[in-house]
Design a protein around this motif. Structure first.
Motif, mmCIF file in Angstrom:
data_model
loop_
_atom_site.group_PDB
_atom_site.id
_atom_site.type_symbol
_atom_site.label_atom_id
_atom_site.label_comp_id
_atom_site.label_asym_id
_atom_site.label_seq_id
_atom_site.Cartn_x
_atom_site.Cartn_y
_atom_site.Cartn_z
ATOM 1 N N GLU A 294 0.831 -1.211 0.000
ATOM 2 C CA GLU A 294 0.000 0.000 0.000
ATOM 3 C C GLU A 294 0.866 1.262 0.000
ATOM 4 O O GLU A 294 0.628 2.192 -0.787
ATOM 5 C CB GLU A 294 -0.930 -0.005 1.209
ATOM 6 N N LYS A 295 1.883 1.286 0.885
ATOM 7 C CA LYS A 295 2.760 2.457 0.944
ATOM 8 C C LYS A 295 3.509 2.637 -0.377
ATOM 9 O O LYS A 295 3.677 3.764 -0.863
ATOM 10 C CB LYS A 295 3.774 2.314 2.088
ATOM 11 N N SER A 296 3.982 1.546 -0.952
ATOM 12 C CA SER A 296 4.747 1.637 -2.199
ATOM 13 C C SER A 296 3.900 2.227 -3.312
ATOM 14 O O SER A 296 4.338 3.144 -4.031
ATOM 15 C CB SER A 296 5.259 0.242 -2.596
ATOM 16 N N VAL A 297 2.685 1.731 -3.460
ATOM 17 C CA VAL A 297 1.791 2.216 -4.515
ATOM 18 C C VAL A 297 1.449 3.686 -4.296
ATOM 19 O O VAL A 297 1.451 4.499 -5.235
ATOM 20 C CB VAL A 297 0.515 1.346 -4.569
ATOM 21 N N ASN A 298 1.164 4.058 -3.050
ATOM 22 C CA ASN A 298 0.827 5.455 -2.735
ATOM 23 C C ASN A 298 1.997 6.387 -3.043
ATOM 24 O O ASN A 298 1.806 7.513 -3.530
ATOM 25 C CB ASN A 298 0.419 5.593 -1.271
ATOM 26 N N ARG A 299 3.203 5.938 -2.762
ATOM 27 C CA ARG A 299 4.376 6.786 -3.005
ATOM 28 C C ARG A 299 4.655 6.927 -4.502
ATOM 29 O O ARG A 299 5.106 7.988 -4.948
ATOM 30 C CB ARG A 299 5.593 6.216 -2.268
ATOM 31 N N ILE A 300 4.390 5.872 -5.268
ATOM 32 C CA ILE A 300 4.548 5.982 -6.717
ATOM 33 C C ILE A 300 3.535 6.983 -7.269
ATOM 34 O O ILE A 300 3.862 7.806 -8.140
ATOM 35 C CB ILE A 300 4.376 4.604 -7.390
ATOM 36 N N GLU A 301 2.314 6.947 -6.742
ATOM 37 C CA GLU A 301 1.284 7.920 -7.151
ATOM 38 C C GLU A 301 1.742 9.340 -6.837
ATOM 39 O O GLU A 301 1.552 10.268 -7.642
ATOM 40 C CB GLU A 301 -0.029 7.608 -6.418
ATOM 41 N N GLN A 302 2.358 9.496 -5.691
ATOM 42 C CA GLN A 302 2.882 10.813 -5.292
ATOM 43 C C GLN A 302 3.952 11.281 -6.272
ATOM 44 O O GLN A 302 4.001 12.459 -6.649
ATOM 45 C CB GLN A 302 3.471 10.710 -3.874
ATOM 46 N N ALA A 303 4.802 10.362 -6.709
ATOM 47 C CA ALA A 303 5.856 10.715 -7.663
ATOM 48 C C ALA A 303 5.275 11.065 -9.029
ATOM 49 O O ALA A 303 5.752 11.995 -9.709
ATOM 50 C CB ALA A 303 6.840 9.555 -7.791
ATOM 51 N N ILE A 304 4.246 10.338 -9.445
ATOM 52 C CA ILE A 304 3.593 10.639 -10.727
ATOM 53 C C ILE A 304 3.002 12.045 -10.690
ATOM 54 O O ILE A 304 3.150 12.842 -11.634
ATOM 55 C CB ILE A 304 2.498 9.582 -11.030
ATOM 56 N N ASN A 305 2.345 12.386 -9.589
ATOM 57 C CA ASN A 305 1.772 13.728 -9.428
ATOM 58 C C ASN A 305 2.859 14.796 -9.428
ATOM 59 O O ASN A 305 2.665 15.906 -9.951
ATOM 60 C CB ASN A 305 0.940 13.808 -8.153
ATOM 61 N N PHE A 306 4.001 14.456 -8.830
ATOM 62 C CA PHE A 306 5.140 15.386 -8.823
ATOM 63 C C PHE A 306 5.571 15.685 -10.255
ATOM 64 O O PHE A 306 5.839 16.838 -10.611
ATOM 65 C CB PHE A 306 6.296 14.774 -8.015
ATOM 66 N N ILE A 307 5.636 14.631 -11.083
ATOM 67 C CA ILE A 307 6.059 14.812 -12.477
ATOM 68 C C ILE A 307 5.017 15.630 -13.254
ATOM 69 O O ILE A 307 5.368 16.527 -14.042
ATOM 70 C CB ILE A 307 6.277 13.441 -13.146
ATOM 71 N N ILE A 308 3.722 15.326 -13.012
ATOM 72 C CA ILE A 308 2.649 16.078 -13.712
ATOM 73 C C ILE A 308 2.745 17.558 -13.346
ATOM 74 O O ILE A 308 2.632 18.439 -14.219
ATOM 75 C CB ILE A 308 1.277 15.487 -13.344
ATOM 76 N N ASN A 309 2.925 17.854 -12.077
ATOM 77 C CA ASN A 309 3.056 19.263 -11.641
ATOM 78 C C ASN A 309 4.288 19.901 -12.268
ATOM 79 O O ASN A 309 4.283 21.094 -12.602
ATOM 80 C CB ASN A 309 3.137 19.332 -10.119
ATOM 81 N N ARG A 310 5.321 19.105 -12.423
ATOM 82 C CA ARG A 310 6.536 19.616 -13.035
ATOM 83 C C ARG A 310 6.304 19.940 -14.513
ATOM 84 O O ARG A 310 6.809 20.936 -15.032
ATOM 85 C CB ARG A 310 7.646 18.558 -12.887
ATOM 86 N N GLU A 311 5.506 19.082 -15.173
ATOM 87 C CA GLU A 311 5.187 19.325 -16.582
ATOM 88 C C GLU A 311 4.351 20.603 -16.747
ATOM 89 O O GLU A 311 4.483 21.352 -17.736
ATOM 90 C CB GLU A 311 4.397 18.140 -17.150
ATOM 91 N N ASN A 312 3.466 20.843 -15.804
ATOM 92 C CA ASN A 312 2.505 21.949 -15.934
ATOM 93 C C ASN A 312 3.062 23.281 -15.411
ATOM 94 O O ASN A 312 2.404 24.314 -15.522
ATOM 95 C CB ASN A 312 1.222 21.613 -15.195
ATOM 96 N N SER A 313 4.223 23.212 -14.783
ATOM 97 C CA SER A 313 4.755 24.456 -14.183
ATOM 98 C C SER A 313 5.519 25.287 -15.206
ATOM 99 O O SER A 313 5.947 24.798 -16.235
ATOM 100 C CB SER A 313 5.669 24.109 -13.010
#
Length: 471
Positions: free
Chosen positions: A452-471
């Motif tokens: 559960e923690k691993s999957v949640n942290r990968i989701e967090q990293a994906i969101n980090f990349i999306i925010n990076r793309e949109n910034s």
């Protein structure tokens, strides 16, 4: 004869490295000969001795597991015994009252040094009868040292040592305030406690002839002496705070294992062939006073670190855990919500130098994080890594049996499907799961973090990349 040794520190500070080595050598000699080891606190320096220092010495001895058979004895609790024997020496004409003031002594020393002579008490009151003593004037008691002949003893480390009695002046054994002095108390204690072998630092060599003369005056047996050389820093100067940690407990605080410290200390002046690593049992088996080196030893922190790493990897995990507990508390890492600490130790032990470092790099197993290491994120959490993270997240979330083998298969399948090198999947995944760029192998790391923690942290990293793309 039962071999009996002692460690007798003055409680004016912490247990330092040199004292710990002396304690170890004394303890080992007793252990090697099925003897007994005594702990004695020499607290006659009433102004400088403190309970905090006594506690620090006890903490150091206990951490190193240098257990004693007798003690701790305290000299301040034995004053009646010392004073009774001093009176006995006075009655036998072997000690006397000296009324020379400090001012007179200072003037005497200055005159002697100006004349190129060794500063020493001149024996002014040595043979003055009691009837000629001044009334109501402060005095000390001095031991009447022999004036002829010499003191000869065979040091177990240094061989035969001979000192002419004419080189020794009459030692003060009782101060004006009525307290006995170090050199007298040591003699009485060694006699009363049946000490057969005195192992101590070379700074005590000059005291030994004086102490032997007092023992002879008391008709007491003379122990065997072994004086060990000092420990130097890497720069060849006497070990001090500028060389780093010199307190034994500082090594505990810095994350060293007591086995590593003991192994390192025993080799600072003693050897058994070319062997570098010694278990406690091997130390007991091989140790001898004759094998102690006369030359000073240089402290080498790199060698201590090497030994610490060796013991981190080779000691039973439960033993390492027992030492790690202090550091978990000290660094405020709650391990109740995460993997078994034993499993983390197995995964991390060969990747760290100290227990302190082990705690520092293991937080992500137990604590979530909201930020990634800036350098690792800049390098690995880039838009090009998004597809790999999305696919590996999907495959990891579908695993029904969360094992290292199944985790590795999911990572391999992701790389194959996307036709990517393993690093293009592994490094973004590692940063996503741990927050940084270093960890044990990913299959082990993720299995310990949990699904559960691993999957949640990968989701967090994906969101980090999306925010990076949109910034």
């Amino acid at each position: 004869m039962t071999i009996k040794t002692r460690f007798a520190p003055s409680p004016t500070g912490y247990l330092h490295v040199g004292g710990a080595r002396t304690a170890l050598y004394s303890w080992l000699y007793a252990q090697a000969n099925q003897g007994e080891f005594v702990l004695r606190i020499e607290d006659t320096d009433l102004e400088r001795s403190t309970q905090a220092a006594i506690d620090a010495i006890m903490d150091g001895m206990n951490w190193l597991n240098l257990t004693w058979n007798e003690g701790p004895y305290y000299q301040t609790k034995r004053f009646d015994r010392y004073k009774a024997l001093i009176q006995q020496l006075i009655d036998e004409g072997k000690a006397y009252k000296c009324f020379t003031s400090m001012e007179e002594l200072d003037a005497l020393r200055e005159a002697q040094m100006a004349a190129g002579e060794k500063p020493r008490y001149d024996g002014k009151w040595r043979d003055v009868p009691e009837s000629e003593h001044p009334q109501d004037q402060p005095y000390v008691i001095r031991f009447k040292n022999p004036t002829e002949g010499s003191v000869v003893f065979v040091d177990e480390v240094r061989g035969k040592i001979e000192v002419e009695n004419s080189e020794l002046d009459d030692l003060i054994i009782l101060r004006t305030d009525g307290s006995p002095t170090y050199n007298f108390c040591v003699v009485v204690d060694d006699w009363d406690m049946g000490i057969t072998h005195v192992v101590r630092g070379e700074d005590h060599i000059n005291n030994t002839p004086r102490q032997i003369n007092i023992l002879k005056a008391l008709n007491a047996p003379i122990p065997t002496y072994a004086h060990v050389s000092m420990i130097l820093g890497d720069d060849g100067k006497k070990l001090s705070k500028r060389h780093g940690a010199v307190s034994v407990m500082q090594y505990r605080d810095d994350g060293y294992l007591p086995e590593a410290v003991l192994n390192y200390l025993v080799r600072l002046g003693w050897s058994h062939g070319d062997q570098e690593v010694f278990s406690i049992e091997e130390m007991k088996q091989f140790f001898s006073l004759e094998a102690i080196n006369k030359a000073a030893s240089a402290f080498n922190t790199d060698k201590l670190i090497w030994l610490n790493q060796h013991y981190l990897k080779t000691l039973p995990v439960e033993q390492v855990k027992s030492y790690l507990t202090w550091h978990l508390t000290d660094q405020k890492l709650d391990i109740s919500n995460g993997p078994a600490i034993e499993d983390v130790i197995k995964a991390q032990a060969d990747r760290v130098k100290t227990l302190k470092e082990l705690v520092e790099i293991s937080r992500y197993f137990y604590e979530d994080f909201s930020e990634f290491d800036a350098n690792a994120a800049k390098k690995h959490l880039r838009p090009v890594a998004k597809d790999a993270l999305i696919l590996v997240k999907q495959k990891l979330s579908e695993i029904s049996d969360w094992t290292p083998e199944n985790i590795q298969q999911a990572i391999n399948d992701t790389a194959t499907e996307l036709e990517l090198g393993m690093g293009k999947v592994g490094m973004p995944l590692r940063v996503a799961a741990t927050g940084a760029g270093n960890s044990p192998s990913l299959d082990v790391t993720l299995s310990l973090i949990g699904q559960e923690k691993s999957v949640n942290r990968i989701e967090q990293a994906i969101n980090f990349i999306i925010n990076r793309e949109n910034s």
